[in-house]
Design a protein around this motif. Structure first.
Motif, short mmCIF file in Angstrom:
data_model
loop_
_atom_site.label_atom_id
_atom_site.label_comp_id
_atom_site.label_asym_id
_atom_site.label_seq_id
_atom_site.Cartn_x
_atom_site.Cartn_y
_atom_site.Cartn_z
N GLN A 201 0.85 -1.18 0.00
CA GLN A 201 0.00 0.00 0.00
C GLN A 201 0.89 1.23 0.00
O GLN A 201 1.85 1.33 0.76
N VAL A 202 0.59 2.19 -0.85
CA VAL A 202 1.38 3.41 -0.96
C VAL A 202 0.53 4.59 -0.48
O VAL A 202 -0.62 4.75 -0.88
N PHE A 203 1.09 5.40 0.41
CA PHE A 203 0.41 6.57 0.95
C PHE A 203 0.81 7.78 0.11
O PHE A 203 1.99 8.04 -0.10
N GLU A 204 -0.19 8.54 -0.34
CA GLU A 204 0.06 9.66 -1.24
C GLU A 204 -0.09 10.97 -0.50
O GLU A 204 -1.04 11.17 0.26
N GLN A 205 0.88 11.89 -0.73
CA GLN A 205 0.86 13.19 -0.07
C GLN A 205 0.93 14.31 -1.10
O GLN A 205 1.92 14.45 -1.81
N PRO A 206 -0.14 15.13 -1.23
CA PRO A 206 -0.06 16.30 -2.11
C PRO A 206 0.92 17.33 -1.54
O PRO A 206 1.05 17.49 -0.33
N LEU A 207 1.59 18.05 -2.44
CA LEU A 207 2.59 19.03 -2.02
C LEU A 207 2.14 20.47 -2.26
O LEU A 207 2.93 21.39 -2.18
N THR B 45 2.87 14.12 -4.60
CA THR B 45 2.30 14.58 -5.87
C THR B 45 2.13 16.09 -5.88
O THR B 45 1.93 16.71 -4.84
N VAL B 46 2.19 16.65 -7.08
CA VAL B 46 1.92 18.07 -7.28
C VAL B 46 0.91 18.19 -8.41
O VAL B 46 1.07 17.59 -9.47
N ASN B 47 -0.14 18.97 -8.18
CA ASN B 47 -1.16 19.20 -9.20
C ASN B 47 -0.87 20.55 -9.84
O ASN B 47 -1.07 21.60 -9.24
N LEU B 48 -0.39 20.51 -11.08
CA LEU B 48 -0.01 21.73 -11.78
C LEU B 48 -1.14 22.16 -12.73
O LEU B 48 -1.68 21.34 -13.47
#
Length: 237
Positions: A72-78, A232-235
């Motif tokens: 399981q991978v935990f995702e962190q927005p930056l 992750t980065v949402n551009l």
């Protein structure tokens, strides 16, 4: 039992084994022949079940080596400031802390230059192993100025305590901004042992400077398991 029901039955049984940790992350599933014998089904049925598990992200395959449980991978927005504990709590994931080391130190010339403090200034040095469920995720070393935070309640931080929550509630800590950088790193033997990873597991090195009233108020170095955490980065244009 119809063929569709057979492969779904095998799929469900394997999935139950993954969710109950009968099969550990990155561990191999039993060979197709063994699964066939266990559930009295054909190899084609087993392969349909494995294909469904793979398509849904529960397993991965290695050529000539079989199927393995995907971690399981935990995702962190930056795109905003984040607290490791608070972010995962929002996903109903319980965080555990283990205090590996704590001491009050005088910072040397190198650290003093990096933090813009006088050489010999007193700092709390706190090393924590951060885990989600039973899997270690990161090894975190934090430096806090003694002149701003006179004492640190280690007993509160052990297990589930949030450092930022403690500093806010105890000292009225308010962060203005944070600067964080990332790079790949090869962890040393001690770090690998604490994170319970082999030499083949990739890791990231995170360096964070946190500011209060334009002064560095927290400096944190983290070794993060690359197989368990992503950023992750949402551009947008």
């Amino acid at each position: 039992m119809q063929s569709n029901a057979l492969y779904l039955h095998v799929y469900q049984k394997i999935l139950e084994g993954i969710r109950s940790f009968e099969y550990d992350e990155n561990s191999p599933l039993p060979a197709e022949r063994v699964i066939c014998e266990k559930y009295h089904v054909s190899r084609a049925t087993v392969r349909r079940a494995l294909d469904k598990l793979k398509a849904e992200g529960y397993i991965y395959t290695l050529p000539n080596n079989g199927s393995f449980v995907r971690p399981q991978v935990f995702e962190q927005p930056l795109t905003k400031f984040y607290s490791f504990t608070d972010e995962l709590k929002n996903s109903n994931i319980v965080i555990y802390n283990h205090i590996v080391e704590y001491e009050l130190i005088r910072i040397d010339h190198s650290l003093a230059k990096k933090l813009a403090y006088p050489q010999g200034a007193m700092f709390h040095k706190l090393v924590r192993l951060r885990s989600a469920k039973e899997y270690p995720l990161m090894l975190e070393t934090t430096y806090l100025p003694h002149e701003r935070f006179h004492t640190i309640d280690i007993s509160f931080l052990e297990n589930r305590g949030s450092l930022y929550e403690y500093l806010r509630n105890t000292y009225g800590f308010h962060m203005d901004r944070a600067v964080e950088s990332f790079r790949p790193v090869n962890p040393n033997a001690r770090e690998r042992d604490l994170l319970k990873i082999p030499t083949t597991t990739p890791c990231m090195f995170l360096e964070r400077f946190s500011y209060e009233n334009h002064s560095i108020i927290e400096y944190t170095l983290s070794i993060v398991r690359g197989d368990k955490y992503s950023f992750t980065v949402n551009l947008t244009l």
